[in-house]
Write a protein that holds these residues in place. Structure first.
Motif, PDB file in Angstrom:
ATOM      1  N   ALA A   1       3.750  -9.676   8.756  1.00 29.26           N
ATOM      2  CA  ALA A   1       2.987  -8.429   8.795  1.00 29.26           C
ATOM      3  C   ALA A   1       2.498  -8.062   7.411  1.00 29.26           C
ATOM      4  CB  ALA A   1       3.846  -7.305   9.370  1.00 29.26           C
ATOM      5  N   SER A   2       3.217  -8.534   6.387  1.00 30.32           N
ATOM      6  CA  SER A   2       2.837  -8.221   5.011  1.00 30.32           C
ATOM      7  C   SER A   2       3.367  -9.296   4.073  1.00 30.32           C
ATOM      8  CB  SER A   2       3.389  -6.850   4.594  1.00 30.32           C
ATOM      9  OG  SER A   2       4.811  -6.853   4.670  1.00 30.32           O
TER      10      SER A   2
ATOM     11  N   ASP B   1       9.535  -8.667   8.202  1.00 33.83           N
ATOM     12  CA  ASP B   1       8.309  -8.398   8.947  1.00 33.83           C
ATOM     13  C   ASP B   1       7.668  -9.658   9.517  1.00 33.83           C
ATOM     14  OD1 ASP B   1       7.502  -6.030   6.414  1.00 33.83           O
ATOM     15  OD2 ASP B   1       8.522  -5.671   8.307  1.00 33.83           O
TER      16      ASP B   1
ATOM     17  N   VAL C   1       4.140  -4.575  -1.898  1.00 32.21           N
ATOM     18  CA  VAL C   1       3.833  -4.955  -0.520  1.00 32.21           C
ATOM     19  C   VAL C   1       2.337  -4.830  -0.249  1.00 32.21           C
ATOM     20  CG1 VAL C   1       4.261  -4.469   1.917  1.00 32.21           C
ATOM     21  CG2 VAL C   1       6.115  -4.232   0.257  1.00 32.21           C
ATOM     22  N   ILE C   2       1.767  -5.870   0.348  1.00 35.16           N
ATOM     23  CA  ILE C   2       0.371  -5.840   0.766  1.00 35.16           C
ATOM     24  C   ILE C   2       0.285  -6.340   2.206  1.00 35.16           C
ATOM     25  CG2 ILE C   2      -0.067  -8.142  -0.219  1.00 35.16           C
ATOM     26  CD1 ILE C   2      -2.960  -7.216  -0.736  1.00 35.16           C
ATOM     27  N   ASN C   3      -0.408  -5.595   3.041  1.00 36.44           N
ATOM     28  CA  ASN C   3      -0.589  -5.961   4.440  1.00 36.44           C
ATOM     29  C   ASN C   3      -1.273  -7.322   4.551  1.00 36.44           C
ATOM     30  OD1 ASN C   3      -2.587  -5.830   6.976  1.00 36.44           O
ATOM     31  ND2 ASN C   3      -0.724  -4.670   7.435  1.00 36.44           N
ATOM     32  N   PHE C   4      -0.924  -8.079   5.591  1.00 37.71           N
ATOM     33  CA  PHE C   4      -1.481  -9.429   5.761  1.00 37.71           C
ATOM     34  C   PHE C   4      -3.007  -9.390   5.847  1.00 37.71           C
ATOM     35  CE2 PHE C   4      -2.855 -13.058   8.329  1.00 37.71           C
ATOM     36  CZ  PHE C   4      -2.248 -14.105   7.653  1.00 37.71           C
TER      37      PHE C   4
ATOM     38  N   ASN D   1      -4.632  -3.335  -7.704  1.00 36.41           N
ATOM     39  CA  ASN D   1      -3.439  -3.835  -7.020  1.00 36.41           C
ATOM     40  C   ASN D   1      -2.405  -4.328  -8.030  1.00 36.41           C
ATOM     41  OD1 ASN D   1      -2.563  -4.699  -4.091  1.00 36.41           O
ATOM     42  ND2 ASN D   1      -1.959  -6.346  -5.448  1.00 36.41           N
TER      43      ASN D   1
ATOM     44  N   ASN E   1       7.763 -14.501   2.742  1.00 38.07           N
ATOM     45  CA  ASN E   1       6.491 -13.806   2.541  1.00 38.07           C
ATOM     46  C   ASN E   1       6.345 -13.292   1.107  1.00 38.07           C
ATOM     47  OD1 ASN E   1       8.482 -11.866   2.741  1.00 38.07           O
ATOM     48  ND2 ASN E   1       7.212 -10.414   3.872  1.00 38.07           N
TER      49      ASN E   1
ATOM     50  N   CYS F   1      -4.500  -8.587   2.600  1.00 39.45           N
ATOM     51  CA  CYS F   1      -4.448  -9.781   1.745  1.00 39.45           C
ATOM     52  C   CYS F   1      -5.648 -10.684   2.027  1.00 39.45           C
ATOM     53  CB  CYS F   1      -3.145 -10.526   1.997  1.00 39.45           C
ATOM     54  SG  CYS F   1      -2.899 -12.000   0.975  1.00 39.45           S
TER      55      CYS F   1
ATOM     56  N   CYS G   1      -3.797 -11.934  -3.898  1.00 38.12           N
ATOM     57  CA  CYS G   1      -3.712 -12.989  -2.896  1.00 38.12           C
ATOM     58  C   CYS G   1      -4.625 -14.155  -3.258  1.00 38.12           C
ATOM     59  CB  CYS G   1      -4.064 -12.423  -1.520  1.00 38.12           C
ATOM     60  SG  CYS G   1      -2.830 -11.292  -0.873  1.00 38.12           S
TER      61      CYS G   1
END
Length: 314
Positions: free
Chosen positions: A12-13, A3, A93-96, A82, A174, A99, A181
């Motif tokens: 993206a993540s 991503d 997985v965590i979206n940017f 989380n 990533n 985060c 985060c």
């Protein structure tokens, strides 16, 4: 790397790996953290409800306690669910942008909590040293403005961190070895120059930590001088009892945070990454867990109102 936008090198993540080296024990590790999270949520929500319900607790000291409980709820709710998704369901997985949002709320309300502890120390100082002027100094308007300024301070100090993180190129991957985060953990995934991240992060910790701790120390030094001069033993005991709860909350808040900060920057070669991640989680969940217990046990009026509330409900 998954991503990746090849133009900006912004993922993206991110993938949060949890506690490195202890992946097989995530289920067992989650038990104490889940227990602490339940205690924190029940304790802080119960404390807020009790103060709202009991008219006798509608005083500045307890309004500050509501601010502290709200900060605790935001801090642990932003990170612990989380972590449980990682521990229990392997959802890493965590979206940017998610985060960045998590980072913003964690650090903002950590700074807010530190500021509330300063306000509570000043509240105790005025209540003990200037009792006749207490109600004129700590009016509802002053308390509201102090809360807004405290929140604004946290937001303004944390916002540059998000800008620095967003501008970094992430060409090393990533994958983050953490449960949430964390600022420097995310920055170290980057292949760019992270010196400004390290300097600014250290500056916030040193300046805010030093300023708040100095204010608290000065307040309690003057409080102790005033308490010693009291002629009544009962008045001394009451004053000491009130201050003991606050000092306990301060210890639970600052000790793990400073340990995590120091190990992150100076002990990375001597302390394992798994220990650092565990301590980073503890400094976020320990104060929210202990604050309602400490204040509930040490504050006589809260104990009395708690018993009265249960008798009424019964």
């Amino acid at each position: 790397m998954q991503d990746i936008n090849r133009t900006t090198l912004t993922p993206a993540s991110f993938i949060l790996n949890g506690i490195p080296g202890l992946e097989d024990m995530h289920g067992w590790i989650s038990i104490p953290f889940c227990s602490m999270y339940v205690v924190a949520m029940v304790g802080n929500c119960g404390l807020i409800y009790l103060i709202y319900y009991e008219d006798t607790l509608h005083r500045p000291m307890y309004y500050f306690l509501i601010m502290l409980s709200l900060s605790d709820i935001f801090i642990c709710t932003t990170t612990l669910p989380n972590a449980f998704c990682i521990f229990w369901f392997n959802l890493k997985v965590i979206n940017f942008n998610a985060c960045l949002a998590q980072m913003f709320f964690v650090y903002t309300f950590t700074i807010v909590e530190s500021g509330v502890l300063v306000l509570m120390a000043l509240d105790h100082y005025v209540a003990i040293c200037y009792p006749l002027r207490y109600t004129t100094i700590f009016t509802n308007s002053i308390i509201f403005k102090a809360g807004i300024v405290n929140l604004f301070r946290g937001m303004m100090l944390v916002f540059p961190i998000l800008v620095f993180i967003k501008q970094l190129p992430y060409c090393h991957g990533n994958t983050i070895s953490h449960t949430y985060c964390d600022h420097m953990t995310v920055a170290k995934v980057s292949c760019g120059n992270i010196k400004i991240n390290a300097v600014y992060g250290a500056m916030i910790v040193i300046l805010i930590g030093s300023f708040d701790i100095i204010c608290i120390t000065v307040s309690y030094t003057m409080i102790l001088q005033a308490v010693v001069s009291l002629s009544s033993a009962d008045a001394q005991q009451k004053a000491f009892g009130t201050c003991t709860a606050h000092i306990g909350a301060i210890v639970f808040s600052y000790a793990p945070a400073f340990f995590s900060f120091l190990t992150h920057r100076f002990g990375s070669h001597t302390i394992s990454l798994s220990v650092h991640v565990i301590v980073s989680n503890l400094y976020l969940i320990l104060p929210p867990t202990m604050n309602p217990i400490v204040y509930g046990m040490k504050t006589r009026q809260i104990r009395v109102c708690f018993k009265t509330l249960f008798r009424t409900k019964g």
